[in-house]
Every structure is written in C-alpha cells, then in structure tokens.
Design a protein around this motif. Structure first.
Motif, PDB file in Angstrom:
ATOM      1  N   ASN A  99       0.892  -1.187   0.049  1.00 52.99           N
ATOM      2  CA  ASN A  99      -0.097  -0.078  -0.142  1.00 52.99           C
ATOM      3  C   ASN A  99       0.889   1.220  -0.015  1.00 52.99           C
ATOM      4  OD1 ASN A  99       0.800   0.765   2.844  1.00 52.99           O
ATOM      5  ND2 ASN A  99      -0.855  -0.913   3.370  1.00 52.99           N
ATOM      6  N   GLY A 100       2.146   1.292  -0.428  1.00 55.74           N
ATOM      7  CA  GLY A 100       2.900   2.154  -0.418  1.00 55.74           C
ATOM      8  C   GLY A 100       2.864   2.961  -1.955  1.00 55.74           C
ATOM      9  N   ARG A 101       3.574   3.560  -2.206  1.00 46.55           N
ATOM     10  CA  ARG A 101       3.998   4.455  -3.536  1.00 46.55           C
ATOM     11  C   ARG A 101       4.616   3.578  -4.647  1.00 46.55           C
ATOM     12  NH1 ARG A 101       5.657   7.917  -0.230  1.00 46.55           N
ATOM     13  NH2 ARG A 101       7.650   7.995  -0.978  1.00 46.55           N
ATOM     14  N   PRO A 102       4.391   3.822  -6.045  1.00 43.87           N
ATOM     15  CA  PRO A 102       5.013   2.926  -7.004  1.00 43.87           C
ATOM     16  C   PRO A 102       6.543   2.879  -6.847  1.00 43.87           C
ATOM     17  CG  PRO A 102       3.354   4.108  -7.920  1.00 43.87           C
ATOM     18  CD  PRO A 102       3.365   4.720  -6.520  1.00 43.87           C
ATOM     19  N   GLU A 103       7.235   3.864  -6.385  1.00 43.64           N
ATOM     20  CA  GLU A 103       8.726   4.044  -6.506  1.00 43.64           C
ATOM     21  C   GLU A 103       9.114   3.218  -5.131  1.00 43.64           C
ATOM     22  OE1 GLU A 103       6.983   7.940  -4.568  1.00 43.64           O
ATOM     23  OE2 GLU A 103       6.876   6.736  -6.393  1.00 43.64           O
ATOM     24  N   GLN A 104       8.357   3.115  -4.151  1.00 46.13           N
ATOM     25  CA  GLN A 104       8.648   2.169  -2.868  1.00 46.13           C
ATOM     26  C   GLN A 104       8.844   0.953  -3.430  1.00 46.13           C
ATOM     27  OE1 GLN A 104       5.719   3.984  -0.461  1.00 46.13           O
ATOM     28  NE2 GLN A 104       7.242   5.150   0.823  1.00 46.13           N
TER      29      GLN A 104
ATOM     30  N   VAL B 208       1.096  -1.739  -6.098  1.00 45.57           N
ATOM     31  CA  VAL B 208       0.919  -0.989  -5.045  1.00 45.57           C
ATOM     32  C   VAL B 208      -0.708  -0.515  -5.060  1.00 45.57           C
ATOM     33  CG1 VAL B 208       2.962  -0.019  -4.358  1.00 45.57           C
ATOM     34  CG2 VAL B 208       1.615   0.876  -6.238  1.00 45.57           C
TER      35      VAL B 208
ATOM     36  N   PRO C  17      -2.134   2.175  -2.886  1.00 51.43           N
ATOM     37  CA  PRO C  17      -2.082   3.255  -2.010  1.00 51.43           C
ATOM     38  C   PRO C  17      -3.499   3.773  -1.461  1.00 51.43           C
ATOM     39  CG  PRO C  17      -1.451   4.216  -3.968  1.00 51.43           C
ATOM     40  CD  PRO C  17      -1.713   2.777  -4.414  1.00 51.43           C
ATOM     41  N   GLU C  18      -4.472   3.595  -2.470  1.00 56.05           N
ATOM     42  CA  GLU C  18      -5.878   4.108  -1.854  1.00 56.05           C
ATOM     43  C   GLU C  18      -6.453   2.896  -0.909  1.00 56.05           C
ATOM     44  OE1 GLU C  18      -6.727   7.183  -2.470  1.00 56.05           O
ATOM     45  OE2 GLU C  18      -4.770   7.436  -3.437  1.00 56.05           O
TER      46      GLU C  18
ATOM     47  N   GLN D  34       6.678   2.203   5.157  1.00 55.23           N
ATOM     48  CA  GLN D  34       6.186   2.779   3.804  1.00 55.23           C
ATOM     49  C   GLN D  34       4.595   2.279   3.831  1.00 55.23           C
ATOM     50  OE1 GLN D  34       9.164   1.641   0.966  1.00 55.23           O
ATOM     51  NE2 GLN D  34      10.759   2.548   1.798  1.00 55.23           N
ATOM     52  N   GLY D  35       4.033   3.325   3.251  1.00 59.02           N
ATOM     53  CA  GLY D  35       2.346   2.773   3.113  1.00 59.02           C
ATOM     54  C   GLY D  35       1.651   3.351   4.360  1.00 59.02           C
TER      55      GLY D  35
END
Length: 137
Positions: A29-34, A50, A52-53, A91-92
């Motif tokens: 559930n983090g960001r694409p770069e993570q 991911v 994230p929402e 992260q997330g």
C-alpha cells in the motif's frame, strides 16, 4: 519487517508455486517508487504492485487498526528478527493488515487468509496445498 518476512516466505516457495501453474503477486500500500525499490533490494522475480488508496484491501475485507502494535505482533516481530528481517522505514499505511489469497484465472478465490494482526501469516504449506487442489489448466 513483518511484511518482509511474509514476502520472503512466499519467495522461497516461488519455484513450487510456478510448478503448480500459478504466479506470485505482492500488493503493498505504498507508492510505486517504494515498490520498485522493495523489489530491487530483495531481487524479487515477480510483480510487486501498489494500492495506496487501499481499494483492494477494502474489497478483500482486510483488517485495519491498532492491532499493528499488539502482543501477537510483538511476538511476530521477534520471530522475524530471529530470521534476519529488520525493520526499515515504514512505507504505506502501518495500520493496514494484510492477507494471502489464491485467485484463479476465473476470478474464484480458492484460498483466503485475513491477517488478524501484523505478523499473522498463513503457513506457506497451506497456500501450496490450495494450489495443489486446483484443477489443472
């Protein structure tokens, strides 16, 4: 560290998962770069997506809440540390709990495990057994 532990357990079964005609996909559930960094650092040979929402998390009715910091997650953390999984920067969404699902190409859920708290993972053998029970393609 608990998510890292679970991914490592499933990664270690990747050959057998693929021999059974399936593919391992991790959804964080983090960001694409993570996700890219996570995949590169751990040299993962399967998709890491991911959300994230938390749309998929809600659809799967995965738990979210303070169970991240319960006694069971403390035990899980100690277990993960003994296996060499260290805590990195969070992260997330740290409150979001995970799960493991086996989903067929026909979108039927053949195995479902909803984590009660952080560090609550199914045995990899249970996931493999669910795959073995699926009809051959």
């Amino acid at each position: 560290m608990l998510c890292r532990e679970q991914v490592a357990q499933l990664r270690d079964a990747l050959d057998e998962i693929r021999e059974l005609g399936a593919e391992l996909v991790v959804v964080g559930n983090g960001r694409p770069e993570q996700a890219r960094q996570f995949k590169e650092e751990r040299q993962l040979d399967f998709p890491v997506l991911v959300d994230p929402e938390l749309i998929a998390y809600r659809a799967a009715e995965l738990r979210r809440g303070a169970s991240t910091f319960g006694l069971g997650s403390l035990r899980g953390g100690l277990r993960a540390l003994r296996k060499g999984h260290l805590q990195g920067r969070t992260q997330g969404d740290p409150w979001q709990q995970g799960g493991v699902f086996v989903v067929t190409p026909a979108e039927r859920v053949a195995f479902s495990y909803v984590s009660e708290e952080a560090g609550d993972h199914p045995e990899t053998s249970a996931v493999l057994e669910a795959l073995r029970r699926l009809p051959s393609a």
